[in-house]
Design an enzyme around this catalytic site. Structure first.
Site, short mmCIF file in Angstrom:
data_model
loop_
_atom_site.label_atom_id
_atom_site.label_comp_id
_atom_site.label_asym_id
_atom_site.label_seq_id
_atom_site.Cartn_x
_atom_site.Cartn_y
_atom_site.Cartn_z
N GLY A 66 4.59 -34.51 4.26
CA GLY A 66 5.11 -35.62 5.06
C GLY A 66 6.48 -35.90 4.52
N CYS A 67 7.42 -36.34 5.32
CA CYS A 67 8.79 -36.40 4.81
C CYS A 67 9.66 -37.39 5.57
CB CYS A 67 9.46 -35.04 4.97
SG CYS A 67 8.35 -33.66 4.88
#
Lengths: 502, 151, 368
Positions: free
Chosen positions: C12-13
């Protein structure tokens, strides 16, 4: 007739007289003369030796009074000399003939589908709910060579692709091996659902031409029923080189099953045996196949994709590569669990390889050669559930063919006596007294239900993997894991073992 | 009016219509009691005629101008003016069997119940509403529908 | 323990990017500020940037940014480079010490052009020659990794929060007309600088937030065209897919976006005949490049940037514009942080690309 019967009956028909109401439905419906009625004594009895365990009487009995038991093996337990072997030897000692059987390989070879497991997404990737989001199963069959350009639409040899609304089609079962009623059930369900059925090598009966645009019309080695109208009416043309149940040999429909309508559709005289020779006698090598493919394309003005159906054998990858380069649009591969109306038992049970390994090998080989795009791959041979279908697509297939499953949906209980023509369920018979038992209205509904149930399950499994379109599953081996498979098997399938990370 | 029509292409000679008819007209409405206690075997109001491989279920056609009604000496046999169903008021039947002789389809047979005569004849299951033979046919060889005259 | 590249890491980013369509070049402090705001979305295990227009004096040369784990790998690669290229300039990539950045690999850059004799020998186009060589280095030289290989652009990435990486690489000293950035939240400890985003090929750079469930299918399709997946991260397939569709198969960028995030069949069926045929054909031929699973990506290239969401928009992506500048980011706050008076903000639909390109005259000016 031998003087001494060396083998007792395989099955016992047990009737609960407390329940039996003597309605005689069983006597009327038994296709093998196992159920009998003595009018003088008003007594029902069974001839166990005739029973093949087709379960028709059990189903039809309104009182539930019948049970068919498998008799214990007539010998000491023996892991090597099994009952099956004994019975086969005795039969051959009596007749000197080739052992015949029907349906697919029933031997306990390793089931690869049952040793593969699917993935599901969690946390890092949300799963998708097919009841709320579009979930696309539509598949296009045919050649997909790129690139995409405007000039292409002017190319007259560009064959149109064929869309099917679910990646499941009905596999080849000829009119002659199955009844008109069964054949019609398949045609109606395929059309209603938006997929295709396969005529098999018996041609397409005149009265079913309204379903022809959902038909894969087969051109087999006997060329039965093949004429220009037939080719042009179908949606796809399939050259049948082989089938999984009997790789390497031809077909034989006995004269008894060649009734007038069957004979007319096949374009042969009534009552003659319909022999399909082992090879096509005009295809002795790959270049001959190329010639036939293009002959068929020319005859149909390049409007129909041409499929080539082969059995899964040891060098199936190389054969498939050759076929792709010979101009085929679709390659159908039939694994060793494929069914048939009649085949020699030894060939059915001991020749061919599992479809899981075949599809994995062919898909990989075609990709290595950079030609995977030129063909669609269709897998066949004993698909039992939607999970099998999903695993086949993950291994590399574009779509699958099912046949045994459809017959089971219509009532078949795998008694393996199709070649006798006495099918009590009205499926594998031409006898009108038996075949009328299969009402195509009901048959088509049941087949439609099967497609609907499986398609919905496929959508649920796709959604669980975080995929909303079937093309993202095709060849995506990362969503499979093996359990209890050895290194070689894992490598051939191109999958990791369960427990290994992505 | 809706009547029971046979579709011979799908009739497979199982005779289950007969079984269902018997159970529907039994007192117990139970298969085993009907056959074993009440002894109703052979008393179906529908008969499957056989000329193998063909077979077809035959029952009362509930004619517009029923001969059985015309011939009934006690006035037991009537045609319901609303539903059109031809049925027998059993308490009035005297067992003359003129109806049996007169039916052009052979759809009536002599029978008895509690010692009294009763003609065995299809009454379209007027008490239940849906004919049991149609509901119980495993191959949809029987349908319950309205057709124009001559159909 | 397996090294990253031997197994897949979903993450996730945070992503952010902008382009000044009038060609005005700015330093990296704005992009750093923007990505730093979204610190919550990262976990300090990866950050990176790509910048376009930073080497005007070497604009005709390929700027190879490389990282080496040790001297041995550096020597091996330099052999390869000398063999195949003419080197115009080379030096260590300038860095400054930042407390939170752990041990960095050796970081070098080379401005090169392929030797004509080598190109003639291999009979490829220059671009194919470059990509093949880059993949060869990544694939076969242990301990070396090509971070970027485009002209007049560069990628800077490593293990650490993106703002720290930006500080480390002295991005305030570069001037670019477009910047893209990424902060990473991998679900494993990579410990390898090459694993951060952006992933590049020639002058394509891709930052990506998401997980591609179709990765296996996408990868096996791309392998047929000679692309070698060395990282087993999803971003790799995105970059290679764009390269295949746009550079090699000459599809317009807008259509390439429609391959990656294809319209649903029920939409295609409702289009007028000519369009329906085109989109059907695209899906049929390139179905294996359809990207399933949640994603939002920003792809940079010479002269522009493109932002795209998966077709059911399972990851956030916001766009904004003010004057000649287009902004895209995971969060609206990241845009407003560096452009408080942004004129227009919108949330692009799933599958709809947002593309910003340099205006014509700026293109000319920049290449003069």
């Amino acid at each position: 007739m031998p003087t001494l019967s060396l083998m007792p009956p395989e099955f016992s028909v047990v009737r609960d007289d407390n329940k039996c109401i003597k309605c005689l439905a069983c006597v009327r419906q038994c296709g093998f003369d196992a159920q009998q009625y003595d009018a003088e004594d008003d007594r029902l009895y069974a001839i166990d030796a005739n029973c093949v365990n087709c379960q028709r009487c059990v189903s039809i009995c309104p009182a539930g009074a019948l049970t068919i038991y498998k008799n214990p093996p007539p010998m000491r337990p023996n892991a090597h000399w099994t009952e099956g072997h004994l019975r086969n030897i005795v039969k051959q000692a009596e007749t000197g003939g080739v052992l015949l059987t029907g349906m697919g390989n029933d031997q306990p070879f390793p089931p690869y589908f049952d040793r593969l497991l699917l993935n599901a997404s969690q946390v890092t990737n949300p799963s998708i709910d097919p009841l709320r989001e579009p979930m696309e199963l539509r598949t296009y069959l045919g050649s997909r060579a790129e690139p995409v350009s405007r000039e292409e639409s002017k190319d007259k040899t560009r064959t149109p692709l064929v869309p099917i609304e679910t990646p499941i089609m009905f596999s080849a079962m000829s009119y002659g091996s199955i009844s008109h009623e069964a054949f019609e059930s398949l045609a109606r369900a395929a059309k209603a659902f938006g997929t295709l059925f396969n005529t098999g090598e018996g041609g397409l009966p005149e009265d079913l031409y309204e379903y022809a645009d959902h038909a894969v019309v087969q051109v087999a080695s006997g060329r039965f029923g093949v004429h220009a109208g037939y080719l042009n009416a179908g949606r796809v043309i399939e050259i049948k080189i082989g089938q999984g149940a009997k790789p390497g040999i031809g077909g034989h429909l006995p004269g008894e099953k060649i009734t007038a309508p069957v004979a007319e559709t096949r374009m042969i005289p009534e009552g003659t045996d319909a022999l399909s020779p082992a090879p096509h006698h005009d295809i002795y090598s790959i270049e001959d196949l190329k010639q036939l493919i293009f002959t068929l394309k020319e005859a149909t003005r390049y409007q129909k994709p041409v499929s080539v159906k082969i059995s899964a054998v040891h060098n199936v990858a190389a054969i498939a590569s050759g076929i792709a380069r010979a101009g085929a649009d679709i390659i159908a591969i039939d694994g060793f669990r494929g069914g048939t109306g009649a085949a020699p038992t030894m060939i059915r049970d001991h020749v061919g390889i599992p479809i899981e390994l075949a599809i994995a090998a062919v898909d990989q080989r075609l990709r290595e050669e950079g030609i995977r795009n030129r063909v669609s791959l269709v897998a066949a041979g004993g698909f039992r559930s939607s999970a099998d279908v999903v695993k086949a697509i993950a291994l590399g297939a574009d779509a699958v063919y099912i046949a045994t499953a459809t017959l089971i949906a219509l009532g078949c209980h795998l008694c393996q006596k199709c070649y006798t023509g006495k099918c009590s369920w009205g499926i594998a018979t031409q006898d009108p007294y038996r075949s009328r038992r299969l009402n195509p209205e009901i048959g088509a509904e049941r087949l439609y239900n099967l497609l609907r149930g499986w398609s919905h399950e496929i959508k649920e499994m796709l959604g669980g993997m975080g995929i909303n379109s079937i093309e993202s599953l095709r060849g995506n081996r990362l969503h499979l894991r093996g359990v209890g498979l050895n290194e070689v098997e894992l490598k051939l399938l191109g999958v990791k073992h369960a427990g290994e990370a992505m | 009016m809706k009547k029971v029509y046979a579709r011979p292409a799908y009739c497979m000679n199982c005779h289950l219509c007969e079984v269902n008819c018997i159970v529907a007209h039994s007192r117990s409405r139970d298969l085993f009691r009907a056959y074993k206690r009440e002894n109703l075997r052979g008393t179906a109001r529908v008969i499957v005629e056989e000329r193998l491989p063909l077979s077809v279920a035959v029952q009362c056609r509930h004619c517009d101008d029923p001969r059985c009604v015309a011939g009934c000496i006690s006035g037991a046999m009537v045609k319901d003016s609303e539903t059109g169903i031809v049925y027998c008021q059993e308490d009035k039947c005297v067992g003359c069997w003129t109806c049996v002789a007169g039916c052009p389809y052979g759809a009536i047979r002599p029978g008895e119940k509690n010692g009294r005569p009763v003609p065995l004849k299809c009454d379209l299951c007027r008490e239940a509403g849906e004919p049991a033979c149609v509901a119980g046919c495993p191959n949809r060889a029987l349908v319950f529908e309205e057709r124009r005259a001559g159909a | 323990m397996l090294r990253e590249g031997e197994y897949r890491i979903p993450s996730g980013c945070a992503i952010s990017g902008f382009i000044n369509k009038d060609g005005r070049r700015v330093d990296g402090s704005a992009i750093i500020q923007s990505i730093a705001l979204m610190q919550e979305r990262s976990n300090g295990l990866g950050g990176g940037f790509a910048a376009y227009g930073i080497y005007p004096e070497y604009q005709d040369y390929y700027a190879l940014h490389l990282l080496f784990e040790d001297k041995l790998s550096r020597n091996q690669v330099e052999e390869l480079i000398k063999d195949n290229f003419y080197i115009e300039a080379e030096d260590r990539i300038p860095t400054r010490h930042v407390r939170s950045i752990g041990k960095a690999p050796l970081l070098w850059r080379y401005f090169v052009t392929p030797r004509l004799s080598k190109i003639e020998e291999s009979q490829e186009t220059e671009a194919d020659f470059m990509t093949r060589l880059v993949m060869r280095i990544n694939d076969s030289v242990n301990g070396a990794y090509v971070v970027s290989s485009g002209k007049n652009m560069g990628a800077f990435k490593g293990v650490g929060y993106p703002e720290d990486i930006g500080e480390f690489f002295r991005l305030d000293e570069y001037e670019a007309y477009s910047w893209i950035a990424h902060g990473r939240f991998p679900t494993n400890t990579p410990g390898w600088w090459g694993g951060a985003h952006p992933f590049t090929l020639l002058d394509w750079s891709v930052v990506h937030n998401g997980e591609i469930s179709s990765y296996g299918a996408n990868r096996r399709f791309l392998e047929m065209y000679g692309y070698k997946m060395t990282l087993q991260t999803d971003t790799e397939v995105v970059a290679y897919a764009i390269d295949l569709l746009v550079r090699r198969h000459k599809l317009p960028l807008e259509l390439a976006a429609r391959v990656l995030a294809a319209p649903f069949w029920q939409e295609i069926d409702r289009l007028p005949a000519a369009e329906r045929d085109l989109y059907t054909r695209l899906r049929v031929v390139y179905g294996s490049l359809l990207m399933n699973g949640p994603f939002s990506i920003i792809a940079g290239f010479s002269g522009g940037i493109m932002a795209l969401n998966d077709r059911i928009k399972l990851r956030p992506l916001v766009a904004g514009s003010k004057g000649a500048t287009l902004y895209v980011a995971s969060e609206e706050a990241a845009i407003r942080e560096i452009c408080p008076d942004v004129e227009r903000v919108w949330y692009p639909q799933g599958g709809e690309p947002v593309i910003g390109r340099l205006e014509e005259e700026s293109q000319c000016r920049l290449s003069a």
